[in-house]
Design a protein around this motif. Structure first.
Motif, PDB file in Angstrom:
ATOM      1  N   GLY A  59      17.613 -39.166  85.748  1.00 21.31           N
ATOM      2  CA  GLY A  59      18.009 -40.184  84.976  1.00 21.31           C
ATOM      3  C   GLY A  59      19.651 -40.293  84.821  1.00 21.31           C
ATOM      4  O   GLY A  59      20.206 -41.083  84.039  1.00 21.31           O
ATOM      5  N   ASN A  62      19.363 -54.573  83.431  1.00 21.04           N
ATOM      6  CA  ASN A  62      19.835 -53.227  83.589  1.00 21.04           C
ATOM      7  C   ASN A  62      21.215 -52.889  82.789  1.00 21.04           C
ATOM      8  O   ASN A  62      21.515 -51.768  82.238  1.00 21.04           O
ATOM      9  CB  ASN A  62      20.548 -52.892  85.155  1.00 21.04           C
ATOM     10  N   SER A 121      15.385 -43.006  86.807  1.00 18.87           N
ATOM     11  CA  SER A 121      14.957 -42.524  85.557  1.00 18.87           C
ATOM     12  C   SER A 121      13.594 -41.951  85.686  1.00 18.87           C
ATOM     13  O   SER A 121      12.902 -41.619  84.646  1.00 18.87           O
ATOM     14  CB  SER A 121      15.171 -43.248  84.424  1.00 18.87           C
ATOM     15  N   THR A 132      17.953 -48.412  89.006  1.00 17.13           N
ATOM     16  CA  THR A 132      18.332 -47.772  87.556  1.00 17.13           C
ATOM     17  C   THR A 132      17.055 -47.054  86.953  1.00 17.13           C
ATOM     18  O   THR A 132      16.946 -46.057  86.636  1.00 17.13           O
ATOM     19  CB  THR A 132      18.740 -48.703  86.755  1.00 17.13           C
ATOM     20  N   ARG A 145      13.115 -45.056  77.783  1.00 20.46           N
ATOM     21  CA  ARG A 145      14.091 -45.730  77.169  1.00 20.46           C
ATOM     22  C   ARG A 145      14.377 -46.794  78.177  1.00 20.46           C
ATOM     23  O   ARG A 145      14.574 -48.190  77.960  1.00 20.46           O
ATOM     24  CB  ARG A 145      15.477 -45.185  76.883  1.00 20.46           C
ATOM     25  N   ALA A 146      14.633 -46.366  79.363  1.00 21.22           N
ATOM     26  CA  ALA A 146      14.569 -47.230  80.704  1.00 21.22           C
ATOM     27  C   ALA A 146      13.413 -48.384  80.623  1.00 21.22           C
ATOM     28  O   ALA A 146      13.632 -49.573  80.950  1.00 21.22           O
ATOM     29  CB  ALA A 146      14.698 -46.526  81.863  1.00 21.22           C
ATOM     30  N   ALA A 200      21.044 -51.319  79.454  1.00 21.85           N
ATOM     31  CA  ALA A 200      20.936 -49.802  79.379  1.00 21.85           C
ATOM     32  C   ALA A 200      22.194 -49.427  79.156  1.00 21.85           C
ATOM     33  O   ALA A 200      22.404 -48.121  78.495  1.00 21.85           O
ATOM     34  CB  ALA A 200      20.278 -49.251  80.617  1.00 21.85           C
ATOM     35  N   LEU A 224      19.661 -41.543  81.161  1.00 21.60           N
ATOM     36  CA  LEU A 224      18.802 -42.851  80.538  1.00 21.60           C
ATOM     37  C   LEU A 224      17.307 -42.369  80.724  1.00 21.60           C
ATOM     38  O   LEU A 224      16.904 -42.235  81.938  1.00 21.60           O
ATOM     39  CB  LEU A 224      18.734 -44.137  81.491  1.00 21.60           C
ATOM     40  N   ASP A 255      23.451 -47.597  75.924  1.00 20.41           N
ATOM     41  CA  ASP A 255      22.804 -46.420  75.304  1.00 20.41           C
ATOM     42  C   ASP A 255      23.487 -45.408  76.052  1.00 20.41           C
ATOM     43  O   ASP A 255      23.898 -44.511  75.561  1.00 20.41           O
ATOM     44  CB  ASP A 255      21.371 -46.548  75.938  1.00 20.41           C
ATOM     45  N   MET A 256      23.757 -45.643  77.352  1.00 24.50           N
ATOM     46  CA  MET A 256      24.144 -44.677  78.126  1.00 24.50           C
ATOM     47  C   MET A 256      25.752 -44.326  77.764  1.00 24.50           C
ATOM     48  O   MET A 256      26.235 -43.112  77.562  1.00 24.50           O
ATOM     49  CB  MET A 256      24.787 -45.074  79.613  1.00 24.50           C
TER      50      MET A 256
END
Lengths: 336, 429
Positions: free
Chosen positions: B289, B397, B261, B257, B247-248, B400, B243, B403-404
């Protein structure tokens, strides 16, 4: 091939009986060792020290409802769990438990073992497919891929042992180790064989067909009752068989270390008792290793298993085999 | 199975409808799954994970479009544990609502209590005694360790090492015993009160905390020893679920989290509450990240928590543990039992409770184990909040995760969920 004698039947009968019981004992041992590793007591209520726990487990499994998924392939779903059990039982036919204590001595015993051992995966793959569940399917596919990848290094590791024995018969393989165990002559193959034996038995860190956490049991997600019990028992039988094979191929079978150099002549009965005890002790140790590893280390990912199999184990086993072949050739032709 | 009519067998109405709804969900992510009725082999596999799945940490649901073992697109479905806690708050007095906060992020009840009480104290201008602040800090840090221990156990278990779970649970057990001695509850402790805490630390609670603080670093060292050089664990976590910092921040991730990152944002340092400005601690931050970074961040946070607890024990001042203003907090039991005023105040606190000024509103957030936990309260002058909102760290959180997950493998899903460490009670409220 030798004629089938009464001894063969007796040995086969006892061996099968012991193997079936060893699966139950392995279940108990797994639970007790796991408990020991995890600071727990483990089963200690059923019988003395909880020794009857496996019986209680099996009775529980027998009393459970047997569920087949609505759109599953019923026949294959029922046949699949039997395959690994049969293949595990068939392996004991050629393993020598002591001097002259074997069911049969076929001159291609090693090939027979390799063939039979890899058949077990059919049960897992078919079971995964017949369950009509995506999780099971993924588990089954993983098992198939893993079996193909690890069969090759295993075969080559075994082949490098055959170089010393000069025969595909198990009796000769064991007798060639009377002085020098293969693990000393051929340590790389020993490591490769142990690793692949873990993979073949679908045990941690190679238990991704089962993958309790992402695939929720993988191939046996949709299994219940004794059908699941068969998969369960087969896994432990494969652990025991795997330990037997490691012992036979690399740790001298029923021979004590360097037995040829110092072990005095003894009577038939005394030798038989000694041989079987030594063999059983070694097998128990490796079965313990299987359990120990299972409860200690994490699981590989699919691509990591493939990478380890094809990019590490396979080239190493090929070069090991070639190197040993050259050495053995020169040894026999120029030195000895 | 009769292969002639295979279509009638494998393509029943319910499954089809179900399957289409899964495809629709993926459509929201601009992913089209071609549904080819004739040839099932041409359709991509869509795997539904959860809400009933042992490794999704509660009732999280994931819809994964797979290409073999590879995840092409992932879609998150949350809200299965929605209990309407924010609405419940509107019909409760502030003190009555406090135990509900235990049930949001049920792995760190103490932090939630502190977050809520601090928000109420802010809106109602309640002074909290020094000693109560320190007790709250000790409780919050213990709950941080307890929460991180659960994360450690489950995350390592998700990678396949089952025994680890029990080892961390043994340590958590000690923390629960401490909570039992602090507030009389092991799990949902509800120890903080508006204007302070329920009761002072007992002698044996103090002794137990001291023992724990002395023994735990060794355990932590053992955990490190088991995992840091474990090749399989390392390979499973390194480079998984990366991440990037930007983006985070965009997503609004907080806590470990975000710090994993590479952004050192910690409310204990950024906007200190309680007495965090009087203790020294580091903010563990990693730049990678990935899941391994988040692992290191949480492990180091446990170290820092122990450090904070040590300092709190050293500095723990003498004095009352609840404010001595009966309009703002419950009077002590001595007063209630032996004086008429105390009795009346106790009754009034239970019946009406604390009444912040009309029209006032406040937002206060603390650093909960999972990230920034904020309570927004609007008052209309009565004893109930007019509107109460919770900014929960797990909810932010989890955003995210989509995305991951894209482009990773199926086996990584569970450890990425473990790495983000959501609690669905917290996320869905």
């Amino acid at each position: 091939m030798e004629p089938v004698t009464t001894t063969s039947y007796i040995v086969l009968g006892i061996a099968l009986f012991m193997l079936l019981n060893s699966a139950a004992l392995a279940v108990y041992a797994e639970r007790r060792v796991a408990a020991f590793i995890q600071n727990r007591w483990g089963p200690n209520r059923v019988g003395p020290y909880g020794l009857f726990q496996p019986i209680a487990d099996v009775v529980k499994l027998l009393l459970k409802e047997d569920v087949t998924p609505a759109r599953g392939f019923k026949t294959i779903h029922a046949i699949a769990p039997m395959i690994p059990v049969f293949t595990a039982l068939m392996t004991v036919a050629v393993i020598p438990f002591g001097d002259g204590l074997y069911a049969t001595d076929i001159n291609s015993g090693v090939l027979y073992i390799l063939a039979i051992n890899s058949l077990g995966v059919y049960g897992i793959t078919l079971g995964g497919w017949a369950s009509n569940s995506k999780y099971s399917l993924l588990g089954g596919l993983r098992a198939a891929a893993q079996m193909i990848s690890y069969e090759l290094p295993m075969g080559l590791a075994v082949a490098s042992c055959i170089l010393f024995a000069g025969s595909l018969s198990f009796i000769d393989v064991v007798n060639s180790q009377e002085v020098w165990w293969n693990v000393i002559r051929n340590p790389i193959a020993a490591v490769i064989f142990i690793v692949t034996a873990f993979a073949e038995a679908n045990r941690t860190p190679f238990d991704l067909p089962e993958a309790e956490h992402e695939l929720v049991g993988g191939y046996h997600t949709e299994y219940s009752s004794m059908k699941f019990g068969m998969f369960f028992l087969a896994e432990y039988m494969h652990v025991v068989v795997g330990s037997m094979l490691i012992t036979t191929f690399f740790f001298g079978g029923y021979h004590l270390p360097f037995a040829g150099l110092w072990l005095p002549e003894m009577g038939v009965t005394a030798k038989a008792i000694l041989d079987v005890s030594v063999f059983v002790l070694k097998t128990v140790f490796f079965a313990f290793l299987f359990i120990w590893v299972r409860w200690t280390i994490p699981r590989f990912k699919y691509n990591q298993v493939m990478k380890l199999g094809w990019k590490r184990l396979l080239p190493i086993s090929i070069f090991n085999f070639l190197g040993l072949a050259v050495i053995v050739y020169f040894w026999h032709h120029y030195i000895a | 199975m009769d292969t002639k009519h295979i279509k009638n067998d494998v393509d029943p109405k319910f499954l089809k409808k179900h399957q289409e709804s899964l495809y629709d969900a993926l459509e929201d992510k601009h992913t089209t799954v071609e549904i080819l009725d004739e040839d099932p082999l041409n359709t991509k596999m869509v795997l539904n994970m959860g809400p009933q799945h042992p490794a999704t940490h509660g009732v999280l649901r994931l819809i994964l479009q797979l290409n073999g073992e590879l995840i092409e697109k992932a879609k998150l479905d949350i809200g299965y544990l929605h209990r309407g806690i924010e609405k419940i708050a509107e019909n409760k007095t502030y003190q009555e609502f406090m135990p509900y906060t235990d049930r949001t992020d049920y792995l760190s009840p103490y932090s939630n209590n502190v977050a809520f009480c601090t928000a109420v104290e802010k809106i109602a201008n309640v002074e909290v005694p020094e000693r109560a602040h320190y007790i709250r800090m000790i409780g919050s840090e213990l709950s941080r360790i307890s929460s991180h221990l659960l994360w450690l156990g489950t995350m390592v278990q998700d990678t396949g090492a089952v025994s680890f779970f029990l080892w961390t649970f043994r340590e958590r057990e000690k923390i629960y015993d401490i909570f039992d001695h602090i507030g009389g509850h092991r799990f949902t402790i509800s120890h903080a009160r508006i204007g302070g805490v329920a009761n002072d630390l007992t002698d044996d609670a103090l002794a137990m905390i001291k023992d724990f603080v002395n023994e735990f670093p060794q355990e932590l060292k053992d955990f490190h020893g088991l995992l840091d050089r474990n090749r399989i664990f390392f390979d499973r976590n390194r480079g998984v679920g990366v991440l990037p910092t930007e983006r985070a921040l965009e997503i609004g991730a907080t806590g470990p989290t975000l710090r994993g990152s590479g952004y050192a944002y910690d409310i204990r340092d950024f906007e200190p509450y309680a007495r965090y400005d009087e203790v020294e601690f580091e903010i563990p931050t990693r730049l990678e990240g990935d899941n391994l970074a988040r692992y290191y961040v949480r492990m180091e946070e446990m170290h820092e928590s122990i450090r904070i607890i040590r300092q709190c024990l050293d500095k723990l001042p003498k004095g009352p543990v609840r404010t001595d203003n009966a309009k703002q907090a419950y009077p002590s039991k001595d007063e209630v039992y032996y004086s008429m005023e105390g009795m009346i105040h106790d009754f009034m606190m239970t019946d009406t409770g604390i009444c912040p000024p009309e029209g006032s509103e406040s937002f206060h957030s603390i650093e909960a184990p999972k990230g920034e936990l904020g309570y927004f309260i609007q008052s209309n002058g009565t004893g109930h909040p007019w509107r109460l909102g919770i900014k929960s760290p797990s909810y932010a959180n989890l955003q995210a995760l989509e995305d991951m997950l894209d482009g990773e493998m199926v086996a990584d899903t569970v450890i990425m969920i473990g790495g983000v460490d959501p609690v669905m009670g917290d996320s869905d409220k």
